[in-house]
Each structure stands twice: as structure tokens, then as C-alpha cells.
Enzyme design. Structure first.
Site, PDB file in Angstrom:
ATOM      1  N   PRO A   9       0.792  -1.232   0.000  1.00 52.57           N
ATOM      2  CG  PRO A   9      -0.741  -1.486   1.737  1.00 52.57           C
ATOM      3  CD  PRO A   9       0.431  -2.132   1.093  1.00 52.57           C
ATOM      4  CG  ASN A  10      -0.339   4.290   1.250  1.00 57.90           C
ATOM      5  OD1 ASN A  10      -1.292   4.832   0.691  1.00 57.90           O
ATOM      6  ND2 ASN A  10      -0.445   3.721   2.428  1.00 57.90           N
ATOM      7  NE  ARG A  17       3.835   6.697   1.794  1.00 59.36           N
ATOM      8  CZ  ARG A  17       4.152   5.466   2.141  1.00 59.36           C
ATOM      9  NH1 ARG A  17       4.631   4.617   1.259  1.00 59.36           N
ATOM     10  NH2 ARG A  17       3.969   5.062   3.380  1.00 59.36           N
ATOM     11  CE1 TYR A  22       8.909   5.101   3.439  1.00 64.22           C
ATOM     12  CE2 TYR A  22       7.288   6.870   3.302  1.00 64.22           C
ATOM     13  CZ  TYR A  22       7.767   5.720   3.917  1.00 64.22           C
ATOM     14  OH  TYR A  22       7.113   5.198   5.010  1.00 64.22           O
ATOM     15  CG  ASN A  73       8.487  -2.044   0.533  1.00 68.92           C
ATOM     16  OD1 ASN A  73       7.941  -2.145   1.634  1.00 68.92           O
ATOM     17  ND2 ASN A  73       9.046  -0.926   0.103  1.00 68.92           N
ATOM     18  CB  ALA A  76       1.570   0.282   6.489  1.00 74.80           C
ATOM     19  CG  HIS A  79       5.204  -2.108  10.308  1.00 75.73           C
ATOM     20  ND1 HIS A  79       6.543  -2.392  10.364  1.00 75.73           N
ATOM     21  CD2 HIS A  79       5.085  -1.114   9.376  1.00 75.73           C
ATOM     22  CE1 HIS A  79       7.206  -1.589   9.533  1.00 75.73           C
ATOM     23  NE2 HIS A  79       6.335  -0.812   8.915  1.00 75.73           N
ATOM     24  CG  ASP A  86      -1.526 -16.967   8.905  1.00 78.23           C
ATOM     25  OD1 ASP A  86      -0.536 -17.197   9.635  1.00 78.23           O
ATOM     26  OD2 ASP A  86      -2.658 -16.721   9.355  1.00 78.23           O
ATOM     27  CD  GLU A  97      10.458  -7.401   6.055  1.00 76.81           C
ATOM     28  OE1 GLU A  97      10.200  -8.561   6.454  1.00 76.81           O
ATOM     29  OE2 GLU A  97      10.331  -6.393   6.769  1.00 76.81           O
ATOM     30  CG  HIS A  99      11.214  -2.203   4.745  1.00 74.59           C
ATOM     31  ND1 HIS A  99       9.849  -2.149   4.589  1.00 74.59           N
ATOM     32  CD2 HIS A  99      11.483  -3.364   5.392  1.00 74.59           C
ATOM     33  CE1 HIS A  99       9.307  -3.226   5.138  1.00 74.59           C
ATOM     34  NE2 HIS A  99      10.279  -3.986   5.626  1.00 74.59           N
ATOM     35  CG  LEU A 100      11.736   2.606  -0.605  1.00 79.01           C
ATOM     36  CD1 LEU A 100      10.374   3.218  -0.805  1.00 79.01           C
ATOM     37  CD2 LEU A 100      12.647   2.888  -1.772  1.00 79.01           C
ATOM     38  CB  SER A 101      12.451   4.320   5.520  1.00 80.08           C
ATOM     39  OG  SER A 101      11.436   3.407   5.917  1.00 80.08           O
ATOM     40  NE  ARG A 106       9.994   5.728   9.010  1.00 84.33           N
ATOM     41  CZ  ARG A 106       9.034   5.680   8.089  1.00 84.33           C
ATOM     42  NH1 ARG A 106       9.082   4.763   7.133  1.00 84.33           N
ATOM     43  NH2 ARG A 106       8.044   6.550   8.114  1.00 84.33           N
ATOM     44  NE  ARG A 110       6.267   4.502  10.079  1.00 87.59           N
ATOM     45  CZ  ARG A 110       5.200   4.484   9.256  1.00 87.59           C
ATOM     46  NH1 ARG A 110       5.023   3.501   8.418  1.00 87.59           N
ATOM     47  NH2 ARG A 110       4.342   5.477   9.264  1.00 87.59           N
TER      48      ARG A 110
HETATM   49  C1  DQA Z   1       8.259   1.090   3.971  1.00 89.45           C
HETATM   50  C2  DQA Z   1       8.260   1.330   5.493  1.00 89.45           C
HETATM   51  C3  DQA Z   1       6.869   1.149   6.080  1.00 89.45           C
HETATM   52  O1  DQA Z   1       6.893   1.382   7.480  1.00 89.45           O
HETATM   53  C4  DQA Z   1       5.893   2.128   5.460  1.00 89.45           C
HETATM   54  O2  DQA Z   1       4.591   1.886   5.933  1.00 89.45           O
HETATM   55  C5  DQA Z   1       5.925   2.098   3.961  1.00 89.45           C
HETATM   56  C6  DQA Z   1       7.216   1.973   3.283  1.00 89.45           C
HETATM   57  C7  DQA Z   1       9.606   1.410   3.325  1.00 89.45           C
HETATM   58  O3  DQA Z   1       9.840   0.950   2.210  1.00 89.45           O
HETATM   59  O4  DQA Z   1      10.424   2.121   3.927  1.00 89.45           O
HETATM   60  O5  DQA Z   1       4.910   2.294   3.309  1.00 89.45           O
HETATM   61  O6  DQA Z   1       7.958  -0.273   3.719  1.00 89.45           O
END
Ligand code: DQA
Length: 150
Positions: A9-10, A17, A22, A73, A76, A79, A86, A97, A99-101, A106, A110
Site C-alpha cells: 500500500p501507498n 509521498r 522515501y 516490500n 505498512a 508491521h 500466513d 524483505e 524497505h526504502l527507509s 523509525r 514500524r
Molecule cells: C516502507 C516502510 C513502512 O513502514 C511504510 O509503511 C511504507 C514503506 C519502506 O519501504 O520504507 O509504506 O515499507
């Protein structure tokens, strides 16, 4: 070798964003970079993004037909989603896995991933580069598995 990249998502909003968190690359920019790297490695790539948890679960359930390994990735959902956990337990496909951040630096909610202990490994904090590092790491991991089983 086939790799699928699943984005949650997002992440479709990357570029505008929270760029201070990010970066300014759009998801399409990241996809372009990953496709280039994959082509250089001789890897065929499937790329997905969804804002919907159920659709993400469907994508995970399809992984065994689509790929030898995955980059995830889950944004959210990382978390919170026991449903994604599952699904990953059910398909048992190797994944990295990403993540950008740096989620570990954080806000407290998170800092925990409900998926990470199922992953081959986690790469976080390198911006768009996390995807490239993740792809390299996954390909090394999958190549070792193939070498061991032959
Ligand atoms: C994220 C980190 C997550 O906490 C956040 O909800 C995201 C992006 C990252 O790539 O840093 O949407 O997965």
C-alpha cells in the site's frame, strides 16, 4: 531464474509521498532500475503493486507458479498483517524483505516486522537501492540453492 517483486500500500505514491523519508524516485523509476539489473543478471522479472491486503495475499499465493523467489516490500502491512505472514508460511517461497527507509530507526510500531523471520534476509534504509541490493542478495541465495541441489 524468475523473480517477482511485490509492493504494498501507498508505494504507488512514491515520488511525492514524504520525499524526506522515501526519496524522490517514483515506483516506476525503481521498477526501471530493477528491470535493468534483472536483465543484466539474466533474471526474468514480474512486478506488482497493490493497495489491498487481500490482493497482496492472492499475489503471494500465486508466487509458486510465478517465481523462484521474491522481493517483498509489504509497506505498512509489514508491521501488522498476520494474514500476509500466513500466506508466506503456506507458500514457503524464498523472499527478501526490502524497505526504502530504515524501519529500525523509525517510530516504535514500524520497528517490528511480522514477516522478517520468514525471510532469507532484510534490506532496509538504502532508498531505491534497497531493491537492487535485495535482488542481488536473492539471486545469490537462489543460485547457491541450485548449485547445492545439482
Ligand atoms: C516502507 C516502510 C513502512 O513502514 C511504510 O509503511 C511504507 C514503506 C519502506 O519501504 O520504507 O509504506 O515499507
Amino acid at each position: 531464474m524468475r523473480v517477482a517483486v511485490l509492493n504494498g500500500p501507498n508505494l504507488n505514491l512514491l515520488g511525492t509521498r514524504e520525499p524526506e523519508v522515501y526519496g524522490r524516485d517514483t515506483l516506476a523509476d525503481i521498477e526501471r532500475g530493477v528491470r535493468e539489473r534483472a536483465a543484466g543478471l539474466g533474471v526474468s522479472l514480474a512486478w506488482h503493486q497493490t493497495n489491498h491486503e487481500g490482493e497482496f495475499i492472492d499475489l503471494i499465493q500465486r508466487l509458486p507458479d510465478e517465481a523462484d523467489g521474491a522481493l517483498l516490500n509489504a509497506a505498512a502491512l509489514t508491521h501488522t498483517s498476520l494474514a500476509l505472514r500466513d500466506a508466506l508460511l503456506a507458500v514457503r517461497i524464498p523472499f527478501v524483505e526490502v524497505h526504502l527507509s530504515n524501519i529500525f530507526a523509525r517510530e516504535e510500531p514500524r520497528r517490528h516486522s511480522v514477516l522478517a523471520d520468514l525471510a532469507v534476509g532484510v534490506i532496509a534504509g538504502f532508498g531505491a537501492q534497497s531493491y537492487l541490493l535485495g535482488l542481488d542478495a536473492l539471486v545469490i541465495h537462489l543460485s547457491k540453492r541450485v548449485a547445492r541441489s545439482s
